[in-house]
Design an enzyme around this catalytic site. Structure first.
Site, PDB file in Angstrom:
ATOM      1  N   GLY A 183     -13.779  -6.646   2.576  1.00 45.62           N
ATOM      2  CA  GLY A 183     -14.145  -5.273   2.230  1.00 45.62           C
ATOM      3  C   GLY A 183     -13.861  -4.304   3.367  1.00 45.62           C
ATOM      4  N   ASP A 185     -10.822  -3.660   5.151  1.00 43.42           N
ATOM      5  CA  ASP A 185      -9.390  -3.995   5.120  1.00 43.42           C
ATOM      6  C   ASP A 185      -8.655  -4.013   6.461  1.00 43.42           C
ATOM      7  OD1 ASP A 185     -10.369  -3.493   2.628  1.00 43.42           O
ATOM      8  OD2 ASP A 185      -8.804  -2.105   2.030  1.00 43.42           O
ATOM      9  N   TRP A 377     -11.095   1.520   8.533  1.00 41.95           N
ATOM     10  CA  TRP A 377     -12.118   0.670   9.151  1.00 41.95           C
ATOM     11  C   TRP A 377     -11.916   0.544  10.656  1.00 41.95           C
ATOM     12  CZ3 TRP A 377     -16.461  -1.058   6.734  1.00 41.95           C
ATOM     13  CH2 TRP A 377     -16.493  -0.957   5.342  1.00 41.95           C
ATOM     14  N   GLU A 420     -15.685   8.713   1.043  1.00 45.71           N
ATOM     15  CA  GLU A 420     -15.515   7.269   1.244  1.00 45.71           C
ATOM     16  C   GLU A 420     -16.003   6.870   2.642  1.00 45.71           C
ATOM     17  OE1 GLU A 420     -11.430   6.068   0.962  1.00 45.71           O
ATOM     18  OE2 GLU A 420     -11.953   3.984   0.532  1.00 45.71           O
TER      19      GLU A 420
HETATM   20  C1  9WN Z   1      -8.753  -2.955  -1.401  1.00 42.31           C
HETATM   21  C2  9WN Z   1     -12.919   0.250  -3.221  1.00 42.31           C
HETATM   22  C3  9WN Z   1     -12.467  -0.579  -2.029  1.00 42.31           C
HETATM   23  C4  9WN Z   1     -13.653  -1.067  -1.168  1.00 42.31           C
HETATM   24  C5  9WN Z   1     -13.206  -1.664   0.147  1.00 42.31           C
HETATM   25  C6  9WN Z   1     -12.268  -0.698   0.850  1.00 42.31           C
HETATM   26  C7  9WN Z   1     -11.088  -0.349  -0.050  1.00 42.31           C
HETATM   27  C8  9WN Z   1      -9.224  -1.505  -1.246  1.00 42.31           C
HETATM   28  C9  9WN Z   1      -8.047  -0.639  -0.808  1.00 42.31           C
HETATM   29  O1  9WN Z   1     -11.580   0.216  -1.261  1.00 42.31           O
HETATM   30  O2  9WN Z   1     -10.324  -1.512  -0.295  1.00 42.31           O
HETATM   31  O3  9WN Z   1      -9.766  -3.726  -1.972  1.00 42.31           O
HETATM   32  O4  9WN Z   1      -7.133  -0.463  -1.632  1.00 42.31           O
HETATM   33  O5  9WN Z   1      -8.050  -0.136   0.304  1.00 42.31           O
HETATM   34  O6  9WN Z   1     -11.836  -1.203   2.062  1.00 42.31           O
HETATM   35  O7  9WN Z   1     -14.320  -1.957   0.947  1.00 42.31           O
HETATM   36  O8  9WN Z   1     -14.385  -2.017  -1.888  1.00 42.31           O
HETATM   37  O9  9WN Z   1     -13.750   1.289  -2.801  1.00 42.31           O
END
Ligand code: 9WN
Length: 450
Positions: A183, A185, A377, A420
């Site tokens: 989560g 990334d 992140w 976000e």
């Molecule tokens: C890949 C949806 C998600 C969160 C993650 C965040 C981001 C996705 C992306 O968005 O990840 O799963 O495409 O970047 O890092 O924590 O669940 O909000």
């Protein structure tokens, strides 16, 4: 069904007024992102259902709209695989996103459902915690028990999958196989592991990024990282998503502090749910205890006074200190003395964006030379991490510190809106706007503070 008591706006307390207004704004965000069966994190950037987002969103709904909280998780679990895997994305019709179902090709696995379509990896397990919150806030006992009975076997299958397929050493710590599974990334946590993955140009699958067309590329992971994300998925696809084969070949295998901490609490909450419906809670209690003990024994870093990930392929601790390293507080992992050291470290790590306001925990320390305050992140403040830290501080009785974090996050949301993530130096909202799990977590925090 509206059963969240918004705080009265006519009271003499200004705080109550602000909270009531903020809760109403959070609810408006959730309304806007509601698809009719599930909630998208953000319509343009993430037009499908995400696993841990949904659990957090459901915790927000639990305080306000029970029916919707239940539907949210029902929809997520409709994507659960026969082997228990709870996918990180459950796709809805339409909605441009990379990687979509055509890239995942999860039909290669005999365990994947044909409908709804899903991804083939997981996200942190916060679901039993969300279900227990829904059950606790249900308007009637009968309704609560019915939902608990419906979800309990699915949660058992999910946790069984994690302990069966992801705990290769059998000591209670589970591993992740892709940065997306964390989560977090593009966290610096994954830099060393990803640097060791060097696919040749023809091993990198063809793909087109959509995220950088709808969000500022400076606030997103780099192309180099995306090449590796796509490459890893292509390798899992080649294994037909067979967990045994992936475990043997994955170049990315990390025992992550945040993932395991959430699993500890979720296992405890699953034990409670199990007992509620007349099932045996003990196996889940035992798992929680084993995972907690293993986090404390294996992931504690005495030099830095916090917890760090372990890279199974490199056979060494991950050399990066991140806000998620405080998550064991949330799961009650350290004893009181070690918790005191963690809180001391946390006090240095957290920042006051507004000099007269509360504090927040950035994803990476603002003192790190590598801090990037806008890139996802690698520095920004994420609501989920702050919610976790706030609960952890409360658990150990650090109520003043907990209140500061809770206030810091809600102030950012009140000032900037439900973004976000937020810039740790200026507080500016970044990434996707009107973001659902930010709204869900703020609602949960406001309600918990009542
Ligand atoms: C890949 C949806 C998600 C969160 C993650 C965040 C981001 C996705 C992306 O968005 O990840 O799963 O495409 O970047 O890092 O924590 O669940 O909000």
């Amino acid at each position: 069904m509206t059963n969240m008591a918004l705080r009265p706006t006519d009271s003499s307390s200004r705080v109550s007024t602000v909270d009531g207004e903020l809760a109403a704004r959070a609810i408006a965000v959730l309304e806007r992102n509601w698809l009719g069966h599930a909630t998208v994190p953000s319509p343009a950037l993430y037009p499908h259902q995400w696993s841990w987002d949904s659990a957090c969103i459901a915790m927000g709904y639990a305080r306000w709209n029970q029916e919707r909280a239940q539907r949210e998780l029902r929809s997520l679990f409709a994507g659960q695989w026969r082997n228990g895997l709870l996918p990180h994305i459950v796709f809805s019709d339409g909605g441009r996103y990379f990687p979509g179902p055509e890239f995942w090709q999860t039909g290669r696995s005999p365990d994947a459902p044909t409908a709804p379509e899903t991804s083939g990896i997981v996200q942190p397990p916060v679901h039993a915690t969300a279900v227990l919150e829904i059950v606790r806030h249900a308007p009637g006992r009968e309704d609560a028990l019915a939902f608990a009975a419906e979800l309990q076997p699915k949660l058992v299958a999910w946790h069984d999958y994690l302990y069966r397929e992801r705990d290769r050493l059998g000591d209670g710590l589970v591993e992740i196989w892709h940065p997306w599974e964390s989560g977090m990334d593009n966290s610096p946590l994954w830099d060393a592991a990803l640097a060791r993955i060097t696919p040749s140009a023809d091993e990198i699958p063809d793909y087109e990024r959509i995220d950088v067309q709808v969000a500022d590329p400076l606030e997103r992971p780099t192309n180099l990282e995306y090449d590796r994300y796509a490459f890893l998925v292509s390798r899992f696809r080649d294994c037909d998503y067979d967990p045994g084969r992936i475990r043997g070949m994955t170049p990315f295998a990390i025992r992550d502090v945040l993932f395991n901490s959430l699993l500890v609490q979720s296992s405890r909450d699953l034990a409670e749910l199990s007992r509620l419906v007349g099932a045996d809670g003990e196996p889940h209690e035992k798992r929680a205890a084993a995972t907690a003990a293993a986090i404390d024994a294996q992931l504690w870093d005495p030099e830095h006074g916090m917890y760090v990930d372990r890279d199974l392929r490199a056979g060494e601790p991950v050399d990066a200190l991140v806000g998620a390293g405080f998550a064991p507080l949330y799961a009650g992992v350290p004893d009181a003395e070690r918790a005191r050291l963690v809180v001391e470290r946390l006090n240095e790590f957290s920042v006051r964006v507004d000099p007269s306001g509360g504090k927040v925990v950035p994803s990476v320390s603002v003192d790190e030379p590598s801090l990037d305050p806008v890139r996802y992140w690698r520095g920004p403040v994420w609501p989920i991490v702050n919610w976790i830290v706030c609960r952890g501080l409360r658990r150990y009785g650090y109520l003043v510190e907990a209140e500061e974090i809770c206030t810091g996050l809600t102030e950012l949301a009140a000032r900037e809106g439900f973004w976000e993530h937020y810039n740790p130096l200026t507080g500016r909202g970044q990434g996707g706007e009107r973001f659902a799990w930010t709204a869900g977590l703020v609602l949960a925090l406001l309600a918990d503070a009542e």
